[in-house]
Design an enzyme around this catalytic site. Structure first.
Site, PDB file in Angstrom:
ATOM      1  N   CYS A  76      -9.076  -6.405   2.075  1.00 55.24           N
ATOM      2  CA  CYS A  76      -8.963  -4.950   2.235  1.00 55.24           C
ATOM      3  C   CYS A  76     -10.261  -4.248   1.874  1.00 55.24           C
ATOM      4  O   CYS A  76     -10.460  -3.104   2.220  1.00 55.24           O
ATOM      5  CB  CYS A  76      -7.852  -4.403   1.345  1.00 55.24           C
ATOM      6  SG  CYS A  76      -6.379  -5.356   1.468  1.00 55.24           S
ATOM      7  N   SER A 111       4.908  -6.973  -1.863  1.00 54.89           N
ATOM      8  CA  SER A 111       4.565  -7.081  -0.445  1.00 54.89           C
ATOM      9  C   SER A 111       5.094  -8.385   0.145  1.00 54.89           C
ATOM     10  O   SER A 111       5.052  -9.429  -0.507  1.00 54.89           O
ATOM     11  CB  SER A 111       3.043  -7.024  -0.313  1.00 54.89           C
ATOM     12  OG  SER A 111       2.670  -7.203   1.023  1.00 54.89           O
ATOM     13  N   GLY A 112       5.574  -8.318   1.400  1.00 61.77           N
ATOM     14  CA  GLY A 112       6.169  -9.499   2.039  1.00 61.77           C
ATOM     15  C   GLY A 112       5.166 -10.572   2.426  1.00 61.77           C
ATOM     16  O   GLY A 112       5.413 -11.760   2.256  1.00 61.77           O
ATOM     17  N   HIS A 113       3.998 -10.140   2.935  1.00 54.45           N
ATOM     18  CA  HIS A 113       3.123 -11.157   3.537  1.00 54.45           C
ATOM     19  C   HIS A 113       2.331 -11.978   2.522  1.00 54.45           C
ATOM     20  O   HIS A 113       1.596 -12.883   2.893  1.00 54.45           O
ATOM     21  CB  HIS A 113       2.207 -10.525   4.602  1.00 54.45           C
ATOM     22  CG  HIS A 113       1.136  -9.618   4.091  1.00 54.45           C
ATOM     23  ND1 HIS A 113      -0.195  -9.928   4.188  1.00 54.45           N
ATOM     24  CD2 HIS A 113       1.188  -8.401   3.504  1.00 54.45           C
ATOM     25  CE1 HIS A 113      -0.917  -8.934   3.701  1.00 54.45           C
ATOM     26  NE2 HIS A 113      -0.101  -7.993   3.277  1.00 54.45           N
ATOM     27  N   THR A 128       0.851  -1.202   0.000  1.00 55.89           N
ATOM     28  CA  THR A 128       0.000   0.000   0.000  1.00 55.89           C
ATOM     29  C   THR A 128       0.881   1.245   0.000  1.00 55.89           C
ATOM     30  O   THR A 128       0.655   2.190  -0.772  1.00 55.89           O
ATOM     31  CB  THR A 128      -0.951  -0.013   1.222  1.00 55.89           C
ATOM     32  OG1 THR A 128      -1.803  -1.163   1.102  1.00 55.89           O
ATOM     33  CG2 THR A 128      -1.797   1.243   1.296  1.00 55.89           C
TER      34      THR A 128
HETATM   35  N1  PLP Z   1      -2.117  -4.886  -4.273  1.00 58.36           N
HETATM   36  C1  PLP Z   1      -2.661  -6.102  -4.325  1.00 58.36           C
HETATM   37  C2  PLP Z   1      -2.967  -6.710  -5.648  1.00 58.36           C
HETATM   38  C3  PLP Z   1      -2.954  -6.796  -3.143  1.00 58.36           C
HETATM   39  O1  PLP Z   1      -3.504  -8.006  -3.203  1.00 58.36           O
HETATM   40  C4  PLP Z   1      -2.651  -6.173  -1.897  1.00 58.36           C
HETATM   41  C5  PLP Z   1      -3.004  -6.827  -0.623  1.00 58.36           C
HETATM   42  O2  PLP Z   1      -4.112  -7.258  -0.429  1.00 58.36           O
HETATM   43  C6  PLP Z   1      -2.065  -4.901  -1.890  1.00 58.36           C
HETATM   44  C7  PLP Z   1      -1.813  -4.299  -3.108  1.00 58.36           C
HETATM   45  C8  PLP Z   1      -1.697  -4.212  -0.620  1.00 58.36           C
HETATM   46  O3  PLP Z   1      -0.605  -4.844  -0.006  1.00 58.36           O
HETATM   47  P1  PLP Z   1      -0.195  -4.604   1.520  1.00 58.36           P
HETATM   48  O4  PLP Z   1      -1.117  -5.472   2.340  1.00 58.36           O
HETATM   49  O5  PLP Z   1       1.229  -5.066   1.606  1.00 58.36           O
HETATM   50  O6  PLP Z   1      -0.339  -3.169   1.820  1.00 58.36           O
END
Ligand code: PLP
Length: 377
Positions: free
Chosen positions: A324, A199-201, A70
């Site tokens: 999210c 993203s790491g997770h 994000t």
């Molecule tokens: N973009 C995509 C396609 C995602 O699936 C996610 C997470 O759900 C994000 C961005 C955001 O990632 P983060 O959780 O590391 O902020």
């Protein structure tokens, strides 16, 4: 326990957890400190950056550590636009993007930029004709996800690059690579991609760490000001431990990516077939061309929230939509897709992982059949 929500978050690898504990004891010092402990922590950070650059085929100074995708996406989109006030005033994105992209674009729209949100074509795929129609000398930024996180729609990257180069060569391209990393091959150097977010997770790494790739000499206005860390592009004390854990997760994922893709493709095929056989009226929302890691389906006439809770009661974890966006009513992704309304209103997102066995899928289908029968009774 059966977990089918890897798209939302993954279980960290054992090696990553062990490394986290060990490095937290050994390298707690501030990597900017002038003493020996600080220097050792800085070396851990440097090595993580080097390893990640090798993984993504770019140069170490093209990578910025962030708190997650994000932040990477916000920095890329708003940071690029704000650093180039005299560039074109038009931005192009995809209506199925993650909220991090859509909300960043909305913020820019409030500042007077024109945002084109491309829908999908009749086959529920990326609409190249629509892209062709909006690209011009006014376009400054394109932002698309490589793999969409609700349905698994994939970006035709080569064609997008060709159109950009032909019709808007001045425009920079940002790729949200969160759901593609360590699942599909990704080589940044010389690819034509200008910025990319990770993203790491989502790759069996830790939460709270992500990456932003910024092509060499690309200027951005930082989102976070402070002590000028990471070449002034993202201030705040770096976390060598999280960085090293991210690099470790990427290394493990990278080694097995090809084999994993083949395994998950098989699992996906099997699950599609079993679901269609066993659950009357079920609609598959993910096109055949989607990422096999994500299978979105609709079961018309069912309250999916009740179904998700019933499955959780049996220790089977699935999602209705993006974690999210789970507070929004209906999905902004399904909304733009050509699918029956009743099915869109009853969508489940099933995420697949190479750790799943065929028996796990049989257990999932059996539980779904029983719970759907109860709900339909
Ligand atoms: N973009 C995509 C396609 C995602 O699936 C996610 C997470 O759900 C994000 C961005 C955001 O990632 P983060 O959780 O590391 O902020």
């Amino acid at each position: 326990m059966l977990y089918f929500d890897q798209t939302a978050s993954t279980l960290p690898y054992e090696e990553v957890l062990d490394l986290y504990v060990r490095l937290s004891r050994e390298h707690f010092a501030n990597p900017s400190a002038m003493h020996r402990l600080g220097f050792a922590a800085e070396q851990v950070l440097k090595e993580a950056r080097r390893s990640l650059a090798e993984d993504l085929s770019c140069s170490p100074d093209e990578l910025i550590f962030t708190s997650g995708a994000t932040e990477s996406i916000n920095t890329a989109l708003r940071g690029y636009i704000h650093a180039h006030p005299h560039a074109g005033r038009e931005i192009v994105t995809w209506a199925v993007e993650h909220k991090a992209t859509l909300a960043s674009c909305e913020a820019l729209e409030k500042e007077g930029y024109l945002v084109h949100r491309l829908a999908v074509n009749e086959e529920n795929a990326f609409d190249l004709h629509a892209l062709e129609a909006v690209l011009s000398e006014r376009t400054s930024l394109l932002s698309f996800s490589y793999v969409n996180n609700e349905v698994g729609l994939m970006l035709p990257l080569e064609q997008v690059l060709r159109l950009r180069d032909r019709l808007a060569p001045q425009a920079v391209l940002h790729i949200d690579a969160v759901q593609a990393w360590e699942k599909f091959p990704l080589r940044l150097q010389g690819s034509g991609i200008d910025m990319a977010s990770f993203s790491g997770h989502k790759i069996h790494g830790p939460k709270g760490v992500g990456l932003l790739y910024l092509r060499k000499n690309l200027r951005i206005e930082p989102l976070i000001y402070g002590g000028g860390h990471q070449q002034g592009r993202r201030s705040g004390t770096e976390n060598p431990i999280l960085a090293a854990c991210l690099a470790e997760a990427a290394r493990i994922g990278h080694r097995q990516a090809g084999a994993h893709l083949r395994q998950v493709t098989e699992l996906n095929r099997y699950l599609r077939q079993r679901l269609l056989e066993k659950i009357g009226g079920l609609v598959i929302h993910s096109p055949e061309t989607a990422s096999p890691y994500i299978l979105n389906v609709g079961i018309p006439g069912i309250r999916v929230e009740t179904l998700v809770h019933a499955l959780a009661g049996r220790e089977i974890y699935v999602a209705t939509q993006s974690a999210c966006s789970s507070k929004e009513v209906g999905s902004h992704v399904l909304e733009v897709m050509n699918l029956p309304e009743a099915s869109k209103a009853a969508a489940l997102r099933l995420s697949l992982d190479p750790e799943h066995r065929q028996e796990d899928l049989d257990d999932l289908v059996e539980a779904l059949v029983e719970e759907v029968e109860k709900l339909r009774a």
